[in-house]
Write a protein that holds these residues in place. Structure first.
Motif, mmCIF file in Angstrom:
data_model
loop_
_atom_site.group_PDB
_atom_site.id
_atom_site.type_symbol
_atom_site.label_atom_id
_atom_site.label_comp_id
_atom_site.label_asym_id
_atom_site.label_seq_id
_atom_site.Cartn_x
_atom_site.Cartn_y
_atom_site.Cartn_z
ATOM 1 N N ALA A 235 0.837 -1.209 0.000
ATOM 2 C CA ALA A 235 0.000 0.000 0.000
ATOM 3 C C ALA A 235 0.870 1.257 0.000
ATOM 4 O O ALA A 235 0.624 2.197 -0.769
ATOM 5 N N SER A 236 1.907 1.271 0.828
ATOM 6 C CA SER A 236 2.740 2.476 0.944
ATOM 7 C C SER A 236 3.560 2.724 -0.317
ATOM 8 O O SER A 236 4.047 3.827 -0.532
ATOM 9 N N SER A 237 3.690 1.703 -1.162
ATOM 10 C CA SER A 237 4.457 1.849 -2.398
ATOM 11 C C SER A 237 3.641 2.433 -3.546
ATOM 12 O O SER A 237 4.190 2.731 -4.606
ATOM 13 N N THR A 238 2.327 2.579 -3.357
ATOM 14 C CA THR A 238 1.477 3.078 -4.445
ATOM 15 C C THR A 238 1.532 4.599 -4.579
ATOM 16 O O THR A 238 1.193 5.137 -5.629
ATOM 17 N N GLY A 239 1.915 5.304 -3.501
ATOM 18 C CA GLY A 239 1.874 6.762 -3.520
ATOM 19 C C GLY A 239 0.485 7.310 -3.230
ATOM 20 O O GLY A 239 0.278 8.516 -3.133
ATOM 21 N N VAL A 240 -0.507 6.410 -3.073
ATOM 22 C CA VAL A 240 -1.879 6.831 -2.761
ATOM 23 C C VAL A 240 -2.184 6.578 -1.285
ATOM 24 O O VAL A 240 -3.232 6.933 -0.786
ATOM 25 N N PHE A 241 -1.221 5.954 -0.599
ATOM 26 C CA PHE A 241 -1.385 5.601 0.808
ATOM 27 C C PHE A 241 -0.515 6.525 1.638
ATOM 28 O O PHE A 241 0.655 6.739 1.319
ATOM 29 N N GLU A 242 -1.069 7.079 2.693
ATOM 30 C CA GLU A 242 -0.359 8.038 3.539
ATOM 31 C C GLU A 242 0.356 7.299 4.675
ATOM 32 O O GLU A 242 -0.289 6.778 5.591
ATOM 33 N N PRO A 243 1.705 7.186 4.620
ATOM 34 C CA PRO A 243 2.405 6.402 5.640
ATOM 35 C C PRO A 243 2.336 7.011 7.041
ATOM 36 O O PRO A 243 2.441 6.298 8.032
ATOM 37 N N PHE A 244 2.148 8.344 7.120
ATOM 38 C CA PHE A 244 2.056 8.970 8.447
ATOM 39 C C PHE A 244 0.784 8.542 9.178
ATOM 40 O O PHE A 244 0.810 8.253 10.365
ATOM 41 N N THR A 245 -0.340 8.517 8.461
ATOM 42 C CA THR A 245 -1.628 8.163 9.078
ATOM 43 C C THR A 245 -1.976 6.695 8.879
ATOM 44 O O THR A 245 -2.927 6.194 9.469
ATOM 45 N N LYS A 246 -1.213 6.011 8.000
ATOM 46 C CA LYS A 246 -1.471 4.607 7.643
ATOM 47 C C LYS A 246 -2.872 4.428 7.062
ATOM 48 O O LYS A 246 -3.581 3.464 7.378
ATOM 49 N N CYS A 247 -3.266 5.357 6.201
ATOM 50 C CA CYS A 247 -4.580 5.309 5.543
ATOM 51 C C CYS A 247 -4.430 5.680 4.068
ATOM 52 O O CYS A 247 -3.493 6.386 3.698
ATOM 53 N N TRP A 248 -5.369 5.213 3.248
ATOM 54 C CA TRP A 248 -5.440 5.702 1.877
ATOM 55 C C TRP A 248 -5.697 7.196 1.926
ATOM 56 O O TRP A 248 -6.463 7.673 2.753
ATOM 57 N N ASN A 249 -5.050 7.936 1.051
ATOM 58 C CA ASN A 249 -5.009 9.399 1.150
ATOM 59 C C ASN A 249 -6.254 10.050 0.526
ATOM 60 O O ASN A 249 -6.343 10.173 -0.695
ATOM 61 N N PRO A 250 -7.225 10.489 1.355
ATOM 62 C CA PRO A 250 -8.466 11.063 0.811
ATOM 63 C C PRO A 250 -8.240 12.399 0.106
ATOM 64 O O PRO A 250 -8.913 12.710 -0.874
ATOM 65 N N THR A 251 -7.287 13.190 0.586
ATOM 66 C CA THR A 251 -7.019 14.499 -0.034
ATOM 67 C C THR A 251 -6.528 14.331 -1.465
ATOM 68 O O THR A 251 -7.017 14.989 -2.391
ATOM 69 N N LEU A 252 -5.572 13.429 -1.645
ATOM 70 C CA LEU A 252 -5.034 13.181 -2.975
ATOM 71 C C LEU A 252 -6.105 12.618 -3.902
ATOM 72 O O LEU A 252 -6.212 13.003 -5.065
ATOM 73 N N CYS A 253 -6.914 11.693 -3.361
ATOM 74 C CA CYS A 253 -7.966 11.072 -4.177
ATOM 75 C C CYS A 253 -9.018 12.094 -4.609
ATOM 76 O O CYS A 253 -9.488 12.067 -5.751
ATOM 77 N N ASN A 254 -9.392 12.986 -3.699
ATOM 78 C CA ASN A 254 -10.348 14.045 -4.059
ATOM 79 C C ASN A 254 -9.754 14.957 -5.122
ATOM 80 O O ASN A 254 -10.433 15.367 -6.067
ATOM 81 N N LEU A 255 -8.485 15.253 -4.979
ATOM 82 C CA LEU A 255 -7.791 16.133 -5.917
ATOM 83 C C LEU A 255 -7.796 15.533 -7.328
ATOM 84 O O LEU A 255 -7.994 16.246 -8.322
ATOM 85 N N SER B 137 -9.854 13.045 -8.399
ATOM 86 C CA SER B 137 -11.153 12.431 -8.719
ATOM 87 C C SER B 137 -11.078 10.904 -8.754
ATOM 88 O O SER B 137 -11.618 10.245 -9.656
ATOM 89 N N ILE B 138 -10.397 10.342 -7.770
ATOM 90 C CA ILE B 138 -10.331 8.882 -7.625
ATOM 91 C C ILE B 138 -11.255 8.482 -6.481
ATOM 92 O O ILE B 138 -11.099 8.973 -5.359
ATOM 93 N N PRO B 139 -12.268 7.625 -6.716
ATOM 94 C CA PRO B 139 -13.206 7.253 -5.648
ATOM 95 C C PRO B 139 -12.516 6.479 -4.521
ATOM 96 O O PRO B 139 -11.727 5.563 -4.785
ATOM 97 N N MET B 140 -12.802 6.840 -3.285
ATOM 98 C CA MET B 140 -12.187 6.179 -2.132
ATOM 99 C C MET B 140 -12.717 4.762 -1.917
ATOM 100 O O MET B 140 -12.108 3.969 -1.209
ATOM 101 N N SER B 141 -13.839 4.435 -2.538
ATOM 102 C CA SER B 141 -14.473 3.131 -2.307
ATOM 103 C C SER B 141 -13.706 1.969 -2.946
ATOM 104 O O SER B 141 -13.997 0.806 -2.673
ATOM 105 N N ILE B 142 -12.723 2.266 -3.787
ATOM 106 C CA ILE B 142 -12.080 1.199 -4.577
ATOM 107 C C ILE B 142 -10.967 0.466 -3.839
ATOM 108 O O ILE B 142 -10.532 -0.594 -4.271
ATOM 109 N N TYR B 143 -10.507 0.988 -2.707
ATOM 110 C CA TYR B 143 -9.275 0.466 -2.114
ATOM 111 C C TYR B 143 -9.517 -0.734 -1.205
ATOM 112 O O TYR B 143 -10.504 -0.788 -0.466
ATOM 113 N N PRO B 144 -8.575 -1.696 -1.208
ATOM 114 C CA PRO B 144 -8.708 -2.875 -0.335
ATOM 115 C C PRO B 144 -8.320 -2.561 1.104
ATOM 116 O O PRO B 144 -7.561 -1.621 1.353
ATOM 117 N N PRO B 145 -8.821 -3.343 2.059
ATOM 118 C CA PRO B 145 -8.344 -3.223 3.441
ATOM 119 C C PRO B 145 -6.845 -3.530 3.494
ATOM 120 O O PRO B 145 -6.340 -4.340 2.703
#
Length: 474
Positions: free
Chosen positions: A169-189, A191-199
């Motif tokens: 996940a951290s290697s995709t550049g879409v995952f925020e290593p500081f918060t350990k979450c998929w990056n909602p800010t980048l996805c909104n920027l 237009s990538i839907p947040m619903s697509i990411y795996p646990p």
């Protein structure tokens, strides 16, 4: 090695069915070669290439497109327009101010954020702009995204497991290593839907078992890990300051930074190395392209017949006679127009000079990246361990050791990614109880020690740096 597809200029894809069938064949062949039966396999660990992804329909499992490779350039126009945009300049200013006011490293990376064609984020944005079926499925929460590991997990369990691990996940550049979450800010920027990411699960973890029809018996999947992080684990670089240098198709320097996550900086990128229970280990990574690629190209055009002879060819002459090789087969994030080339050719230039120039370019780039790491990573560097096919080249290894003035250990087995996955799976299944047992299994074949003063290489490296400058913006 799955054969790449090139449906259009700049596009690089992999067929998901071919990848799947080759993966199954490799597992069966490995078990057979070891003289074992599937019933004897205690656990399966999966190490996969990073940055290559696919999207598919959640209900039917049907892919919306082939795997899009990390080398793919279809997002080039998007990348260029974003990097020139006013919005990105505004983002730089906002996060520069936030970093100045708070001192929080979280705000440092966005303060000089630029996009590149290597990043998953831009290619994902391209998918939802250009593939209508994926866009429509995402609106109905029916679109799945996965890197190679997620797709293999999904297929191995016949759709019952949909997950990835922290290293991938951290290697995709879409995952925020500081918060350990998929990056909602980048996805909104983008237009990538947040619903697509795996646990996202631990790296060493019980992901479930393979469907019994695939191998004849269910096999527990006990580790999923990205290839560079897996090589780091296979090299037993468990302590802060441990350094791993992988030289395969590209070159990757990874530094174990322990519990400390260094912010992304130019040329260096923060990653999650692995997560095992409460333990989270962070890495800083720097990479260069066209290491093994350039050597393979030289073989393809008959500069030599066997890659094993290149070190002898390079050592057979005192220097490259002023010939410099500029790597650039793969598009550079800094300069997408950089073009691979030779500089300094003369009537007396022969194939030996060309081969030596190619190998020297690998060592020179290792030196540049090492110097950046020493300057930027404020952790005393400890052992340096090399792996990957090019680490078998004694000329490259010795020259790198001379240039950085450090010992470099090379293991007997240079395929560390598969060993790291096995170590992680073995720990999760109880085959090994702790990392100290793994350290005892390490076999060092060679230790390269500095033999020449790095200043002796100064004229050749200065000439190479000058040649690099001339090749920019070709």
């Amino acid at each position: 090695q799955v054969e790449s597809l090139y449906p259009r200029p700049g596009w690089v894809e992999l067929d998901p069915e071919v990848l799947w069938s080759q993966f199954i064949d490799v597992v069966k062949e490995a078990v057979q070669a070891a003289g074992l039966h599937m019933r004897q396999i205690a656990a399966l660990g999966i190490s996969t290439q990073r940055g290559t992804f696919i999207t598919w329909h959640k209900r039917t499992g049907k892919p919306f497109h082939n795997f899009i490779s990390w080398q793919d350039l279809r997002s080039a126009e998007l990348v260029n327009s974003w990097n020139k945009s006013l919005l990105l300049k505004v983002i730089h200013v906002i996060f520069t101010v936030l970093h100045f006011l708070t001192g929080n490293d979280r705000y440092l990376a966005p303060s000089f954020l630029t996009f590149s064609t290597h990043q998953t984020s831009m290619k994902l944005s391209w998918v939802f702009k250009n593939i209508h079926e994926a866009e429509e499925a995402a609106k109905k929460n029916n679109c799945c995204f996965g890197t190679v590991d997620t797709w293999l997990l999904y297929r191995l369990t016949k759709g019952s497991v949909y997950a990835t691990d922290y290293s991938n996940a951290s290697s995709t550049g879409v995952f925020e290593p500081f918060t350990k979450c998929w990056n909602p800010t980048l996805c909104n920027l983008l237009s990538i839907p947040m619903s697509i990411y795996p646990p996202v699960k631990d790296t060493s973890f019980n992901f479930g078992s393979t469907d019994s029809e695939i191998f004849g018996v269910p096999i527990p999947i006990m580790a999923v890990v990205a290839d560079q992080q897996s090589a780091m684990f296979g090299e037993c670089c468990f302590h802060p300051g441990d350094v791993k240098l992988t030289m395969g198709t590209g070159g990757f320097w990874n530094v174990n930074t322990g519990e400390h996550l260094f912010a992304s900086q130019r040329s260096l990128y923060p990653l999650i190395g692995w997560k095992i229970g409460e333990e989270v280990v962070y890495l800083t990574e720097g990479s260069v392209s066209d290491v093994g690629t350039a050597i393979q190209w030289a073989q393809d055009i008959d500069l030599f017949t066997n890659v094993d002879e290149t070190a002898e060819i390079a050592q057979s002459i005192a220097d490259s006679q002023g010939v410099c090789f500029i790597p650039g087969f793969q598009v550079s994030g800094d300069d997408p127009r950089l073009c691979a080339s030779f500089v300094g050719l003369k009537p007396s230039t022969n194939r030996n000079h060309l081969v030596r120039a190619i190998l020297e370019s690998v060592a020179f780039r290792n030196k540049l990246l090492y110097d950046i790491i020493v300057k930027k990573v404020h952790i005393p560097l400890q052992t340096i361990r090399a792996d990957g096919g090019v680490s078998n080249n004694r000329f490259v290894m010795q020259m790198t050791s001379d240039l950085i003035n450090k010992k470099i250990q090379k293991p007997a087995n240079v395929d560390m990614s598969s060993l790291g996955a096995a170590f992680l799976a073995g720990l999760a299944s109880g085959f090994w109880t702790d990392k100290e047992q793994l350290k005892k299994l390490r076999q060092i074949e060679t230790v390269f020690e500095p033999q020449r003063d790095s200043e002796e290489y100064r004229p050749a490296m200065d000439a190479w740096l000058q040649a690099m400058k001339h090749s920019l913006h070709w």
